[in-house]
Design a protein around this motif. Sequence first.
Motif, PDB file in Angstrom:
ATOM      1  N   TYR A 166       0.847  -1.205   0.000  1.00  0.00           N
ATOM      2  CA  TYR A 166       0.000   0.000   0.000  1.00  0.00           C
ATOM      3  C   TYR A 166       0.879   1.251   0.000  1.00  0.00           C
ATOM      4  O   TYR A 166       0.594   2.230  -0.683  1.00  0.00           O
ATOM      5  CB  TYR A 166      -0.922   0.006   1.230  1.00  0.00           C
ATOM      6  N   ARG A 183       2.214   2.236  -3.277  1.00  0.00           N
ATOM      7  CA  ARG A 183       1.201   2.899  -4.111  1.00  0.00           C
ATOM      8  C   ARG A 183       0.818   4.272  -3.567  1.00  0.00           C
ATOM      9  O   ARG A 183      -0.053   4.934  -4.129  1.00  0.00           O
ATOM     10  CB  ARG A 183      -0.074   2.055  -4.091  1.00  0.00           C
ATOM     11  N   GLU A 196      -0.837   4.642  -0.823  1.00  0.00           N
ATOM     12  CA  GLU A 196      -2.144   4.527  -0.163  1.00  0.00           C
ATOM     13  C   GLU A 196      -1.956   4.421   1.349  1.00  0.00           C
ATOM     14  O   GLU A 196      -1.708   3.333   1.868  1.00  0.00           O
ATOM     15  CB  GLU A 196      -2.896   3.296  -0.685  1.00  0.00           C
TER      16      GLU A 196
END
Length: 341
Positions: A316, A319, A321
């Motif tokens: 995550y 990315r 995120e």
Amino acid sequence: MKILGIETSCDECAASVVEDGKKILSNIVATQIPFHAEYKGIVPEIASRMHTEWIYGVVKEALDSASLKPGDIDAVAAAAHPGLLGSLLVGMNFAKAFAWAVNIPFIAVDHMLSHLYAPHLEHDDIQYPFLGLLVSGGHSIICRADDFDNITVLGTTIDDAAGEAFDKIAAHYGLGYPGGAVIDKLAKEGDPRAYNFPMPSLHKGDHYYDLSYSGLKNAVINQLDKFRSPENTADEDSLADIAASFQKTAVDILLRSLFRAAEDQRLSTIAAGGGVAANSYLRDVLSKRQDLRCIFPSLSLCTDNGAMIAGLAYHYLLRGEVSPLTAAPSARVRSFKRVQH
Ligand code: KG4
Ligand code: ZN
């Protein structure tokens, strides 16, 4: 990048530091099992109180044993769902406070996705898509994994979870809590063909890959009465036979749906996770299949741990995120799609 992963969804208070989603620098698990054993199950109130008392020490040990200081950590992750709300809150709030204090990102991750990630911590060559088998005390899921966060549930239990059946049967037979490892050990001395326990009959259609354990659980528990009756004298052998016969049926229920799904989805790699994936009969049968590659995490990564949380969180983070410090826990499974038959 070094990520601190915190896991407090149930009765393990765990923290780990993992580098670049792969290299485990520390992995500390403090189990509360002895404190719940007398109640033959997890008492949520006790679990969250113990996490509150233990979490600081567990995180400190994870940092110390990796020879790291809080400032060396690049991000902190915690299990956010599914699990016991009070327990999840302790790990999440500790992680948020850590992130706030050190000024690093906080990442809330799904506990079940993390179990599915655990095999990646020990194997470099697991290619998507693969078939996932997630079997624990609270969940039994057969799924298709197209990416670390792209999971489609093919089958799940319509009543009890696999581990729950092991735990409840062990409790009825006075074998202690949790029951999985005890039954597994006892079954080694028993005859798996001594008792003919029923397999559920779920047919093609909505329930084709689904699982059911309540019928088996009731049959094995009812066996207790027979076991205790004067004409059926109880001895260690017959208890071992019951354990072996139950274990075989419980695992065969999983395998039947798993093999159906592997064939239909044309997937030949299976990655297993969750406490029941530690079962020796399950491992034995799957490892003998020449046509399938079955990947099991080592025992310490099968059951709840912080390394799987930190490992998944890395992806995550790559990315970009990250989660807000207002993120809330949830008792239910999220992040999974259900297949339409
Ligand atoms: O994943 P886990 O550590 O915790 C959660 O439930 O999330 O799984 C615990 C479950 C318990 O039900 C335990 O009885 C079961 O995994 N288990 C086993 C074995 N070891 C643990 N079940 C069957 N065979 C085992 N060897
Ligand atoms: Zn778990």
